[in-house]
Design a protein around this motif. Structure first.
Motif, PDB file in Angstrom:
ATOM      1  N   PHE A 189       8.215  -5.982 -37.701  1.00  0.00           N
ATOM      2  CA  PHE A 189       7.049  -5.108 -37.673  1.00  0.00           C
ATOM      3  C   PHE A 189       5.924  -5.747 -38.482  1.00  0.00           C
ATOM      4  N   THR A 225       6.951   6.831 -35.944  1.00  0.00           N
ATOM      5  CA  THR A 225       8.309   7.048 -36.445  1.00  0.00           C
ATOM      6  C   THR A 225       9.350   6.878 -35.340  1.00  0.00           C
ATOM      7  N   VAL A 228      10.272   3.254 -35.130  1.00  0.00           N
ATOM      8  CA  VAL A 228      11.102   2.855 -36.270  1.00  0.00           C
ATOM      9  C   VAL A 228      12.532   3.374 -36.088  1.00  0.00           C
ATOM     10  N   ILE A 238      15.756  -4.887 -39.624  1.00  0.00           N
ATOM     11  CA  ILE A 238      14.320  -4.678 -39.444  1.00  0.00           C
ATOM     12  C   ILE A 238      13.582  -5.468 -40.522  1.00  0.00           C
ATOM     13  N   THR A 240       9.637  -6.134 -42.125  1.00  0.00           N
ATOM     14  CA  THR A 240       8.218  -5.771 -42.157  1.00  0.00           C
ATOM     15  C   THR A 240       7.420  -6.897 -42.799  1.00  0.00           C
ATOM     16  N   VAL A 254       8.178   2.316 -43.710  1.00  0.00           N
ATOM     17  CA  VAL A 254       9.380   2.166 -42.889  1.00  0.00           C
ATOM     18  C   VAL A 254      10.624   2.529 -43.694  1.00  0.00           C
ATOM     19  N   LEU A 267      16.794  -3.402 -44.146  1.00  0.00           N
ATOM     20  CA  LEU A 267      15.360  -3.705 -44.108  1.00  0.00           C
ATOM     21  C   LEU A 267      15.052  -4.901 -44.995  1.00  0.00           C
ATOM     22  N   ARG A 269      11.643  -6.666 -46.489  1.00  0.00           N
ATOM     23  CA  ARG A 269      10.199  -6.491 -46.646  1.00  0.00           C
ATOM     24  C   ARG A 269       9.568  -7.808 -47.091  1.00  0.00           C
TER      25      ARG A 269
END
Length: 316
Positions: A189, A225, A228, A238, A240, A254, A267, A269
């Motif tokens: 993302f 959302t 996500v 995922i 970001t 997120v 996740l 980041r």
């Protein structure tokens, strides 16, 4: 992005005399077309962003549709109280526009870095927050803002960002955009002008044997959302990517969604560290220095994937 914003705004203002642009004594070289076409719909408030925002609110409450404009963090942090108490609380039709999001004005130093703006703006109730990834997304976001109004915050790159999308599009408020899809292992993302670097990082990941699907999030509030949640169920991980502090931006938004989903994907980041930068240089230099160029983004993802695999093996 900046040029596309002014082109869209000028065209709309010619058709709608209620549209007003207020600047804080900047934008020369970019605002001239608007001023020549709509001289009675332009105000230079001077280097007085608090006054600019209060003026914008008063005009909006009297029926105008107002766009305020300045560099990086000045139309946001310098006049945060006016945005909160005047614009947002009164639900005034004001769109706060910041040019040079992230490190775009890096040569002017930390005072011109916009690296906490998304976190702060999306925390204000009722304020829509947009950070398009290229000029095409800018047009789509502007179309929605012009149709439905503020309160809103629009974060732009500076100029010269490459177009990622091949054609114009329509975009609903809160809608994200799939750019690459097809069964990748990762969902990546991106928000804002770092979109092109994100796509190049995805290419490097593919060369390393990791397939990544990429989705752009030009809207942070409201956030898509559904996209996500769908990614949390369909992908192994995922990622970001944002040119913003790791605190409070896309990655945090997120994470807030994933925290309420049982058994969702892990996740990663990728963002700026939560500290001020004392480095000075152009945007490309600062991105490299802070790990936001394509090579560093892909290396960060590969490193964390390896860590995650080790943790998963220990858990078994």
């Amino acid at each position: 992005m900046r040029n596309r914003f002014f082109a869209e705004l000028a065209a709309a203002a010619v058709a709608n005399p209620d549209i007003v642009l207020i600047t804080a004594d900047i934008g020369f070289g970019a605002v001239e077309e608007f001023v020549s076409r709509c001289p009675d719909q332009f105000v230079n408030a001077g280097v007085a962003e608090q006054n600019m925002t209060g003026l914008a609110t008063g005009m909006a409450l009297a029926g105008a549709r107002v766009f305020t404009y300045s560099i990086a963090n000045f139309p946001t942090l310098r006049c945060l109280e006016q945005i909160r108490n005047d614009v947002a609380y009164h639900h005034a039709d004001v769109t706060v526009v910041a040019v040079g999001g992230g490190l775009a004005y890096g040569a002017l130093g930390m005072s011109h870095h916009a690296t906490e703006d998304l976190a702060i703006m999306r925390s204000i109730p009722g304020l829509a927050v947009a950070a398009p990834g290229d000029a095409v997304e800018t047009s789509a976001v502007m179309g929605e803002l012009l149709a439905n109004g503020g309160p809103a915050y629009l974060r732009l790159g500076k100029s010269g960002e490459p177009d990622v999308h091949p054609r114009q599009m329509r975009l609903c408020r809160g809608e994200s955009i799939p750019i690459r899809s097809g069964g990748g292992q990762l969902a990546v993302f991106s928000t804002g002008a770092i979109l092109d670097a994100t796509l190049k990082a995805a290419d490097l990941l593919a060369q390393a044997g990791v397939r990544a699907d990429v989705r752009s999030f030009p809207w942070l509030d409201p956030l898509d959302t559904v996209a996500v949640q769908d990614a949390a169920n369909r992908y192994d991980t995922i990622v970001t990517v944002e040119e913003h502090s790791i605190t409070g931006g896309l990655g945090s938004a997120v994470a807030e969604i994933l925290a309420e989903l049982p058994g969702s994907a892990p996740l990663i980041r990728v963002a700026l560290p939560a500290r001020f930068s004392s480095l000075v240089g152009d945007q490309d230099h600062l991105r490299r220095a802070h790990g936001l160029d394509p090579a560093a983004i892909s290396a960060r993802v590969l490193e964390q994937l390896e860590v995650n695999r080790g943790l998963a093996a220990q858990a078994r």
